[in-house]
Design a protein around this motif. Sequence first.
Motif, PDB file in Angstrom:
ATOM      1  N   PRO A  77     -55.967  16.676  36.327  1.00  0.00           N
ATOM      2  CA  PRO A  77     -55.496  15.296  36.292  1.00  0.00           C
ATOM      3  C   PRO A  77     -55.474  14.786  34.854  1.00  0.00           C
ATOM      4  O   PRO A  77     -56.311  15.184  34.049  1.00  0.00           O
ATOM      5  CB  PRO A  77     -56.521  14.542  37.126  1.00  0.00           C
ATOM      6  CG  PRO A  77     -57.701  15.420  37.241  1.00  0.00           C
ATOM      7  CD  PRO A  77     -57.238  16.818  37.031  1.00  0.00           C
ATOM      8  N   GLY A  80     -58.493   9.838  35.640  1.00  0.00           N
ATOM      9  CA  GLY A  80     -59.219   9.790  36.893  1.00  0.00           C
ATOM     10  C   GLY A  80     -60.043  11.042  37.130  1.00  0.00           C
ATOM     11  O   GLY A  80     -60.178  11.881  36.241  1.00  0.00           O
ATOM     12  N   ILE A  82     -61.394  14.017  40.182  1.00  0.00           N
ATOM     13  CA  ILE A  82     -61.351  14.625  41.508  1.00  0.00           C
ATOM     14  C   ILE A  82     -62.679  15.333  41.705  1.00  0.00           C
ATOM     15  O   ILE A  82     -63.161  16.014  40.804  1.00  0.00           O
ATOM     16  CB  ILE A  82     -60.209  15.659  41.619  1.00  0.00           C
ATOM     17  CG1 ILE A  82     -58.866  15.000  41.379  1.00  0.00           C
ATOM     18  CG2 ILE A  82     -60.236  16.341  42.975  1.00  0.00           C
ATOM     19  CD1 ILE A  82     -57.722  15.987  41.367  1.00  0.00           C
ATOM     20  N   ILE A  84     -64.616  17.890  44.418  1.00  0.00           N
ATOM     21  CA  ILE A  84     -64.459  18.695  45.621  1.00  0.00           C
ATOM     22  C   ILE A  84     -65.756  19.441  45.880  1.00  0.00           C
ATOM     23  O   ILE A  84     -66.266  20.131  45.002  1.00  0.00           O
ATOM     24  CB  ILE A  84     -63.325  19.723  45.458  1.00  0.00           C
ATOM     25  CG1 ILE A  84     -62.004  19.009  45.188  1.00  0.00           C
ATOM     26  CG2 ILE A  84     -63.193  20.590  46.689  1.00  0.00           C
ATOM     27  CD1 ILE A  84     -60.946  19.904  44.635  1.00  0.00           C
TER      28      ILE A  84
ATOM     29  N   ARG B   9     -70.495  24.682  46.318  1.00  0.00           N
ATOM     30  CA  ARG B   9     -69.890  24.620  45.005  1.00  0.00           C
ATOM     31  C   ARG B   9     -69.271  23.255  44.819  1.00  0.00           C
ATOM     32  O   ARG B   9     -68.480  22.823  45.647  1.00  0.00           O
ATOM     33  CB  ARG B   9     -68.808  25.686  44.918  1.00  0.00           C
ATOM     34  CG  ARG B   9     -68.855  26.452  43.621  1.00  0.00           C
ATOM     35  CD  ARG B   9     -68.081  27.709  43.742  1.00  0.00           C
ATOM     36  NE  ARG B   9     -66.648  27.468  43.784  1.00  0.00           N
ATOM     37  CZ  ARG B   9     -65.759  28.443  43.679  1.00  0.00           C
ATOM     38  NH1 ARG B   9     -66.151  29.680  43.527  1.00  0.00           N
ATOM     39  NH2 ARG B   9     -64.478  28.187  43.727  1.00  0.00           N
ATOM     40  N   ILE B  10     -69.670  22.577  43.793  1.00  0.00           N
ATOM     41  CA  ILE B  10     -69.055  21.269  43.552  1.00  0.00           C
ATOM     42  C   ILE B  10     -68.174  21.350  42.316  1.00  0.00           C
ATOM     43  O   ILE B  10     -68.594  21.794  41.259  1.00  0.00           O
ATOM     44  CB  ILE B  10     -70.120  20.178  43.406  1.00  0.00           C
ATOM     45  CG1 ILE B  10     -70.829  20.042  44.766  1.00  0.00           C
ATOM     46  CG2 ILE B  10     -69.489  18.866  42.977  1.00  0.00           C
ATOM     47  CD1 ILE B  10     -71.707  18.863  44.895  1.00  0.00           C
ATOM     48  N   LEU B  11     -66.957  20.968  42.516  1.00  0.00           N
ATOM     49  CA  LEU B  11     -65.979  21.084  41.455  1.00  0.00           C
ATOM     50  C   LEU B  11     -65.607  19.683  41.005  1.00  0.00           C
ATOM     51  O   LEU B  11     -65.254  18.843  41.821  1.00  0.00           O
ATOM     52  CB  LEU B  11     -64.755  21.812  42.009  1.00  0.00           C
ATOM     53  CG  LEU B  11     -63.768  22.398  41.040  1.00  0.00           C
ATOM     54  CD1 LEU B  11     -64.437  23.474  40.209  1.00  0.00           C
ATOM     55  CD2 LEU B  11     -62.608  23.001  41.816  1.00  0.00           C
ATOM     56  N   GLU B  12     -65.743  19.453  39.725  1.00  0.00           N
ATOM     57  CA  GLU B  12     -65.368  18.158  39.178  1.00  0.00           C
ATOM     58  C   GLU B  12     -64.159  18.363  38.297  1.00  0.00           C
ATOM     59  O   GLU B  12     -64.198  19.168  37.375  1.00  0.00           O
ATOM     60  CB  GLU B  12     -66.515  17.612  38.317  1.00  0.00           C
ATOM     61  CG  GLU B  12     -67.600  16.956  39.100  1.00  0.00           C
ATOM     62  CD  GLU B  12     -67.601  15.451  38.872  1.00  0.00           C
ATOM     63  OE1 GLU B  12     -68.490  14.802  39.410  1.00  0.00           O
ATOM     64  OE2 GLU B  12     -66.715  14.948  38.156  1.00  0.00           O
ATOM     65  N   LEU B  13     -63.100  17.662  38.592  1.00  0.00           N
ATOM     66  CA  LEU B  13     -61.894  17.852  37.794  1.00  0.00           C
ATOM     67  C   LEU B  13     -61.504  16.544  37.124  1.00  0.00           C
ATOM     68  O   LEU B  13     -61.254  15.553  37.791  1.00  0.00           O
ATOM     69  CB  LEU B  13     -60.741  18.334  38.675  1.00  0.00           C
ATOM     70  CG  LEU B  13     -60.970  19.651  39.411  1.00  0.00           C
ATOM     71  CD1 LEU B  13     -59.906  19.867  40.449  1.00  0.00           C
ATOM     72  CD2 LEU B  13     -60.992  20.802  38.431  1.00  0.00           C
ATOM     73  N   THR B  14     -61.508  16.567  35.819  1.00  0.00           N
ATOM     74  CA  THR B  14     -61.029  15.421  35.058  1.00  0.00           C
ATOM     75  C   THR B  14     -60.139  15.971  33.960  1.00  0.00           C
ATOM     76  O   THR B  14     -59.851  17.161  33.944  1.00  0.00           O
ATOM     77  CB  THR B  14     -62.193  14.647  34.417  1.00  0.00           C
ATOM     78  OG1 THR B  14     -62.867  15.533  33.534  1.00  0.00           O
ATOM     79  CG2 THR B  14     -63.158  14.130  35.453  1.00  0.00           C
ATOM     80  N   ASN B  15     -59.729  15.093  33.042  1.00  0.00           N
ATOM     81  CA  ASN B  15     -58.870  15.631  31.987  1.00  0.00           C
ATOM     82  C   ASN B  15     -59.679  16.207  30.835  1.00  0.00           C
ATOM     83  O   ASN B  15     -59.120  16.634  29.843  1.00  0.00           O
ATOM     84  CB  ASN B  15     -57.872  14.571  31.498  1.00  0.00           C
ATOM     85  CG  ASN B  15     -58.579  13.438  30.800  1.00  0.00           C
ATOM     86  OD1 ASN B  15     -59.804  13.320  30.876  1.00  0.00           O
ATOM     87  ND2 ASN B  15     -57.838  12.611  30.106  1.00  0.00           N
ATOM     88  N   ARG B  16     -61.008  16.202  30.977  1.00  0.00           N
ATOM     89  CA  ARG B  16     -61.813  16.818  29.920  1.00  0.00           C
ATOM     90  C   ARG B  16     -61.971  18.297  30.202  1.00  0.00           C
ATOM     91  O   ARG B  16     -62.087  18.709  31.356  1.00  0.00           O
ATOM     92  CB  ARG B  16     -63.194  16.164  29.866  1.00  0.00           C
ATOM     93  CG  ARG B  16     -63.186  14.792  29.191  1.00  0.00           C
ATOM     94  CD  ARG B  16     -64.591  14.366  28.867  1.00  0.00           C
ATOM     95  NE  ARG B  16     -65.453  14.409  30.048  1.00  0.00           N
ATOM     96  CZ  ARG B  16     -65.503  13.432  30.955  1.00  0.00           C
ATOM     97  NH1 ARG B  16     -64.751  12.372  30.810  1.00  0.00           N
ATOM     98  NH2 ARG B  16     -66.294  13.526  31.996  1.00  0.00           N
ATOM     99  N   PRO B  17     -61.958  19.134  29.149  1.00  0.00           N
ATOM    100  CA  PRO B  17     -62.156  20.562  29.384  1.00  0.00           C
ATOM    101  C   PRO B  17     -63.565  20.845  29.900  1.00  0.00           C
ATOM    102  O   PRO B  17     -64.471  20.037  29.729  1.00  0.00           O
ATOM    103  CB  PRO B  17     -61.939  21.192  28.008  1.00  0.00           C
ATOM    104  CG  PRO B  17     -61.958  20.097  27.023  1.00  0.00           C
ATOM    105  CD  PRO B  17     -61.699  18.814  27.741  1.00  0.00           C
ATOM    106  N   ASP B  18     -63.714  21.987  30.539  1.00  0.00           N
ATOM    107  CA  ASP B  18     -65.036  22.385  31.018  1.00  0.00           C
ATOM    108  C   ASP B  18     -66.002  22.492  29.845  1.00  0.00           C
ATOM    109  O   ASP B  18     -65.611  22.850  28.740  1.00  0.00           O
ATOM    110  CB  ASP B  18     -64.951  23.765  31.690  1.00  0.00           C
ATOM    111  CG  ASP B  18     -64.155  23.707  32.981  1.00  0.00           C
ATOM    112  OD1 ASP B  18     -64.256  22.692  33.688  1.00  0.00           O
ATOM    113  OD2 ASP B  18     -63.438  24.677  33.274  1.00  0.00           O
TER     114      ASP B  18
END
Lengths: 420, 277
Positions: A77, A80, A82, A84, B9-18
């Motif tokens: 994204p 924001g 996400i 999961i 497994r918890i996956l966090e997705l933002t625009n920041r790199p891992d």
Amino acid sequence: MTAVIELDGVGKRYWQLQEQAMLLKSLIPGRGTKKVERWALRDINFSVNAGETVGILGHNGAGKTTLLRMLAGVSRPSEGRIRIAGRIAPLISVGVGFHQEMSGRENVLVNGMLLGLSRRQIDARFDEIVAFAELTEFIDTPVKFYSSGMFMRLGFSVAVHVDPEVMLVDEVLAVGDVAFQLKCFDRMRHLQSQGTTILFVSHSMHAIRLLCPRAVLIRKGRLEFDGSAEAAIARHHELLSVDPRDLTEVAEVTTSDERSNGSVSITSRLLESADGPTHHPAPGDLVRYRVGLRFNRPVDSPHFVFHVTSEQGIPCYSMQTRIGQDWRRFAAGDETEIDVSFHARLGGGTYRLTVTVADRFGRDVLLNDPTGVVMYLAPRLGSGGFADLEADISASDTDLTQHAPLLIASRGEPPEMLPR
Amino acid sequence: MAETAPATRILELTNRPDSRRVWLAHLRQHMDVLAILARKDFQVRYKRASLGVTWAVAVPLLQASIMAVVFSRVVRAGVGPGYGIYIMSGIIPFSYFSSVLGSGVTSIVDGAAFTDKVWFPRILLAIVPVISNLVGLLVTLVVLVAAMPLLGVNYGLRLLLLVPATLLLVAFAGSLTLVLSALNVYFRDVKFLVMASLMVWMYVTPIIYPITFLKRIEFVAVANPLTGVVTVFHMATVGSRGPWVAPLLVTLSVTAVLLVIGAEAHRRYDRLFVDLL
């Protein structure tokens, strides 16, 4: 209930490049590549609880696939967040991250690993996966030799056998024959009963209705509606009929893709009821479907057929002009219009209206329009099936001595007590 | 029995790199995938050829023989006894280097269809050729060692230097591939620049002749990080001939810098690549 998927103000921005980035140009100061910002999705907020199945609706280009790709972790994204919880198995469009050069066997292995299984777990399920995909004979063939149906079957089979906690399904049920579609459906039902969370993108309202109690509607990158599937579908079609842009879009799909030998081409398609152009007439309305034609070569007294087909491809109705009648000779360049009037006495659902043009004796098909127009009918309250028989249904009180029908549901009106 | 809840497994997705920690964990999780991809890459390359992996050995050897003949007989650039082995020990690492770059630079772009459905660290695609080409390299090195007495070079303890030489080659080729594969996603010209540079590169590396042969432009060869790699190969086979400290230092420092840049570029931009493919 715990939320398995949470979207918090999610947006995805693409830079629409005016030109491909060039190494040399970018090195020259002040001559950077021009780019235009485009938001494919903006401000999406919703969450999905464990075990829920949620349908995702929207027109082509509304942002459905972008959303699924972000949930799959393939693309990030732009704003924001996400979140999961759990292992996710994405099935995005046809083909599921298979390596063309690898055999089916190797792809099952790699795909299974990418979906989070260990080698031993995959070995244990291998036979089941192959059997489900009906590919036992071809499992050692490189997948580049597979047909699109075989490709999809294997992809679907791997995805449903890795016991994902979350499954993303994008329009895959459209591939494969009817028997396999039914099998996929059963399997998804099974996963549902096992508590798998499913996000399901489909253009098939029928499939959404069957699988999803809840649906979200995405329109032009925004979350337009989130609620019951039935309400989402109604809203979807409402938009289809009010948005004039969508109507012209349907009309413009035309001309290039109809199957014809070039003798006849379609110049326009228009569906209208008494209130003007619509894709969403009320049940029973008198509807008019007009198709403009241009003859590219001389045709003598063509013969026309009008078809109504259900979403599942089942022919519901057809009407043709009389075969062999000598009525008019068209020269190359002449135009005409087929004008069909009918009553929309069909059950709730999505229907496709098409025409076929043949020669005078109906032997040579000059044009078989696969696109046609789509018409959506809301079901009358309580009714089901293709036909609209306007049934009255009643039951008498068990005390038959009174001979009194007590409850009546009539033509979609809510049940009411009838006076004696 | 107490429920041992499986670690969700918890996956966090933002625009920041891992973060680096998460990124490394991803890489570790995908090692088995890397192994399969590398094995497959190797198999696919030679599967359809009837001579199979023999080609991986035959091509550089043939190239070395032709050069040995041409340059010693025709141009008379020979450097005395063992010239055949001298050329071979330069050509072999160079051909590994050029085939790794050749498929590595475009690996991210070529793998687009494979990676846009299920996510895995795309850096693996760039590492695949580094590993899959190793087999050919090792086999040709064995042939090289076997050919030494035939071409008038005696064995010695210095042969052990082949181990660090190989490691250095792999490290340099790999690091450069990481950087260029990421760059190629943004600028498709990179692929062609690499192809063009490889042609010139061979002549500023002590493969056919020692760098002293270049006279006025000798500094180019010293600054060339591949010189250090090839020099160590030479030391292992025909023995030291000329300066080696400076080229080696160049190679080590350039490799370290490229490795850091390449790895960071992939960590930061991995999930943006897909939007450009």
